[in-house]
Design a protein around this motif. Structure first.
Motif, mmCIF file in Angstrom:
data_model
loop_
_atom_site.group_PDB
_atom_site.id
_atom_site.type_symbol
_atom_site.label_atom_id
_atom_site.label_comp_id
_atom_site.label_asym_id
_atom_site.label_seq_id
_atom_site.Cartn_x
_atom_site.Cartn_y
_atom_site.Cartn_z
ATOM 1 N N LYS A 3 0.818 -1.210 0.000
ATOM 2 C CA LYS A 3 0.000 0.000 0.000
ATOM 3 C C LYS A 3 0.858 1.269 0.000
ATOM 4 O O LYS A 3 0.618 2.202 -0.778
ATOM 5 C CB LYS A 3 -0.930 -0.020 1.214
ATOM 6 C CG LYS A 3 -1.876 1.166 1.308
ATOM 7 C CD LYS A 3 -2.761 1.008 2.539
ATOM 8 C CE LYS A 3 -3.593 2.249 2.785
ATOM 9 N NZ LYS A 3 -4.411 2.123 4.010
ATOM 10 N N TYR A 6 3.001 1.782 -3.363
ATOM 11 C CA TYR A 6 2.247 2.305 -4.493
ATOM 12 C C TYR A 6 1.518 3.613 -4.159
ATOM 13 O O TYR A 6 0.806 4.154 -5.005
ATOM 14 C CB TYR A 6 1.231 1.270 -4.974
ATOM 15 C CG TYR A 6 1.856 0.053 -5.616
ATOM 16 C CD1 TYR A 6 2.643 0.156 -6.756
ATOM 17 C CD2 TYR A 6 1.656 -1.221 -5.083
ATOM 18 C CE1 TYR A 6 3.206 -0.962 -7.354
ATOM 19 C CE2 TYR A 6 2.219 -2.344 -5.672
ATOM 20 C CZ TYR A 6 2.991 -2.205 -6.806
ATOM 21 O OH TYR A 6 3.555 -3.318 -7.388
ATOM 22 N N LYS A 7 1.660 4.064 -2.896
ATOM 23 C CA LYS A 7 1.010 5.304 -2.436
ATOM 24 C C LYS A 7 -0.506 5.239 -2.614
ATOM 25 O O LYS A 7 -1.157 6.158 -3.154
ATOM 26 C CB LYS A 7 1.588 6.520 -3.157
ATOM 27 C CG LYS A 7 3.067 6.762 -2.873
ATOM 28 C CD LYS A 7 3.594 7.981 -3.598
ATOM 29 C CE LYS A 7 5.026 8.310 -3.196
ATOM 30 N NZ LYS A 7 5.979 7.221 -3.441
ATOM 31 N N LEU A 8 -1.086 4.152 -2.163
ATOM 32 C CA LEU A 8 -2.527 3.938 -2.263
ATOM 33 C C LEU A 8 -3.241 4.394 -0.992
ATOM 34 O O LEU A 8 -2.700 4.277 0.114
ATOM 35 C CB LEU A 8 -2.816 2.450 -2.495
ATOM 36 C CG LEU A 8 -2.220 1.822 -3.765
ATOM 37 C CD1 LEU A 8 -2.370 0.312 -3.717
ATOM 38 C CD2 LEU A 8 -2.888 2.389 -5.011
ATOM 39 N N LYS A 9 -4.446 4.876 -1.133
ATOM 40 C CA LYS A 9 -5.256 5.258 0.031
ATOM 41 C C LYS A 9 -5.810 4.019 0.729
ATOM 42 O O LYS A 9 -6.000 4.006 1.939
ATOM 43 C CB LYS A 9 -6.416 6.155 -0.412
ATOM 44 C CG LYS A 9 -6.001 7.504 -0.977
ATOM 45 C CD LYS A 9 -7.222 8.345 -1.312
ATOM 46 C CE LYS A 9 -8.098 7.689 -2.361
ATOM 47 N NZ LYS A 9 -9.260 8.552 -2.753
ATOM 48 N N GLU A 10 -6.098 2.993 -0.046
ATOM 49 C CA GLU A 10 -6.603 1.734 0.494
ATOM 50 C C GLU A 10 -6.273 0.617 -0.489
ATOM 51 O O GLU A 10 -5.865 0.867 -1.629
ATOM 52 C CB GLU A 10 -8.103 1.805 0.746
ATOM 53 C CG GLU A 10 -8.931 2.268 -0.435
ATOM 54 C CD GLU A 10 -10.384 2.494 -0.061
ATOM 55 O OE1 GLU A 10 -10.937 1.673 0.692
ATOM 56 O OE2 GLU A 10 -10.960 3.496 -0.519
ATOM 57 N N PRO A 12 -6.824 -1.899 -3.251
ATOM 58 C CA PRO A 12 -7.801 -1.866 -4.348
ATOM 59 C C PRO A 12 -8.505 -3.182 -4.654
ATOM 60 O O PRO A 12 -9.560 -3.185 -5.293
ATOM 61 C CB PRO A 12 -6.958 -1.427 -5.544
ATOM 62 C CG PRO A 12 -5.577 -1.901 -5.224
ATOM 63 C CD PRO A 12 -5.444 -1.793 -3.742
ATOM 64 N N LEU A 204 -8.203 0.565 -9.151
ATOM 65 C CA LEU A 204 -6.950 1.266 -8.860
ATOM 66 C C LEU A 204 -7.213 2.758 -8.661
ATOM 67 O O LEU A 204 -6.662 3.387 -7.741
ATOM 68 C CB LEU A 204 -5.946 1.057 -9.996
ATOM 69 C CG LEU A 204 -5.339 -0.342 -10.124
ATOM 70 C CD1 LEU A 204 -4.504 -0.438 -11.397
ATOM 71 C CD2 LEU A 204 -4.483 -0.680 -8.901
ATOM 72 N N LYS A 205 -8.055 3.320 -9.504
ATOM 73 C CA LYS A 205 -8.364 4.750 -9.411
ATOM 74 C C LYS A 205 -9.069 5.079 -8.106
ATOM 75 O O LYS A 205 -8.735 6.068 -7.437
ATOM 76 C CB LYS A 205 -9.227 5.170 -10.602
ATOM 77 C CG LYS A 205 -9.524 6.657 -10.651
ATOM 78 C CD LYS A 205 -10.332 7.005 -11.889
ATOM 79 C CE LYS A 205 -10.642 8.499 -11.921
ATOM 80 N NZ LYS A 205 -11.437 8.858 -13.139
ATOM 81 N N ALA A 207 -8.844 3.506 -5.371
ATOM 82 C CA ALA A 207 -7.874 3.323 -4.280
ATOM 83 C C ALA A 207 -6.815 4.415 -4.250
ATOM 84 O O ALA A 207 -5.969 4.433 -3.351
ATOM 85 C CB ALA A 207 -7.205 1.954 -4.405
ATOM 86 N N GLY A 208 -6.842 5.322 -5.249
ATOM 87 C CA GLY A 208 -5.905 6.439 -5.251
ATOM 88 C C GLY A 208 -4.613 6.204 -6.001
ATOM 89 O O GLY A 208 -3.629 6.933 -5.785
ATOM 90 N N ALA A 209 -4.577 5.210 -6.876
ATOM 91 C CA ALA A 209 -3.347 4.916 -7.624
ATOM 92 C C ALA A 209 -3.058 6.001 -8.652
ATOM 93 O O ALA A 209 -3.973 6.601 -9.222
ATOM 94 C CB ALA A 209 -3.474 3.562 -8.322
#
Length: 276
Positions: A3, A6-10, A12, A204-205, A207-209
């Motif tokens: 997480k 990849y700098k994800l918010k959550e 995916p 992905l989108k 989740a903030g990717a």
């Protein structure tokens, strides 16, 4: 683990039924339209079937989030109880107050609630997920509830959601009275090939990717071939793929990573299929 990389918010590709990740595929939009039609036109009983992992529960949760306040709802996720307990679960989820616990009293409490809500211009919907687990006695109880109506409309809309076995069960001659009351029946199919890449990009989108993290066209084609378009299987494979990408410190998920991830996830796929 991946997480932060990849700098994800959550995450995916969780296999939980999160309506925030609802993907409006052509089949899911059709199913959603059938549900809305059944509810707004007060059709009584609506049946939604689909194979394991096609997104039925996510569809239900998305529906609950999109209905306005004039629609009172109850969601029963595990109907593996007696017909009396099923009535109690419906009452509790609708927030109906009751004292006595006999079946007659429970049905009476539901009937009074429905009449009061109808007088206020409201609608009431009960969604029962995993309905293929319902026995004949429980389904007969549901039929009796569907009989609650005025001269012009049904007071209670019942949505039965389940695996294809539900459709087979409704063919039982003992349930012909219930089957005759089913006004809408829609069978959900997996995603089409072109939708799989869109589905992966969508999650992905959400989740903030960033655009740096991507699946190659060859990778998404392979995901489709392995998963046959089943969202839950796609999630399992893609989650493993992101973990493998993290281990390799790459932002590009190619067909080699998908191949390896699918092999690693094969046992988990079988496990989830048995558990679903």
């Amino acid at each position: 683990m991946y997480k932060e990389f990849y700098k994800l918010k959550e995450l995916p590709f969780n296999t939980t039924s999160d309506p925030d990740f609802f993907f409006p595929s052509s089949r899911h939009e059709e199913a959603f339209s059938h549900l809305i039609y059944g509810i707004k036109s007060r059709r009584g009983i609506v049946v939604i079937t689909g194979e394991i992992g096609t997104g039925k529960t996510t569809l239900c949760r998305t529906l609950l989030n999109r209905l306005d306040k004039s629609v009172k709802t109850a969601l029963i996720l595990n109907p593996n109880f007696s017909d009396l307990q099923l009535l109690q679960m419906i009452i509790n989820d609708l927030g109906i107050s009751y004292v006595k616990k006999t079946k007659l009293d429970l049905v009476g409490a539901i009937s009074l609630f429905l009449v009061e809500e109808s007088a206020q211009g409201n609608n009431v919907v009960v969604i029962i997920d995993e309905s293929q687990s319902l026995n004949v006695r429980q389904l007969e109880q549901i039929r009796l509830l569907s009989n609650l109506e005025t001269e012009k409309e049904k007071l209670l809309q019942i949505i039965l959601v389940g695996q294809p076995e539900l459709g087979d069960k409704l063919k039982n001659p003992a349930l012909r009275q219930l089957t005759q009351r089913v006004s809408v029946h829609y069978h959900m199919l997996p995603l089409e090939k072109l939708e799989v890449a869109q589905y992966i990009h969508h999650r992905l989108k959400v989740a903030g990717a960033t655009q740096q993290l991507h699946f190659t066209p060859e990778a998404t084609d392979l995901v489709y071939e392995i998963s046959k378009g089943t969202p839950r299987v796609i999630n399992i494979i893609c989650d493993r793929a992101l973990l493998a990408g993290f281990a390799r410190e790459t932002m590009t998920i190619d067909h080699t990573i998908i191949t390896e991830s699918a092999k690693e996830a094969q046992y988990n796929h079988e496990y989830h299929s048995r558990r679903a």
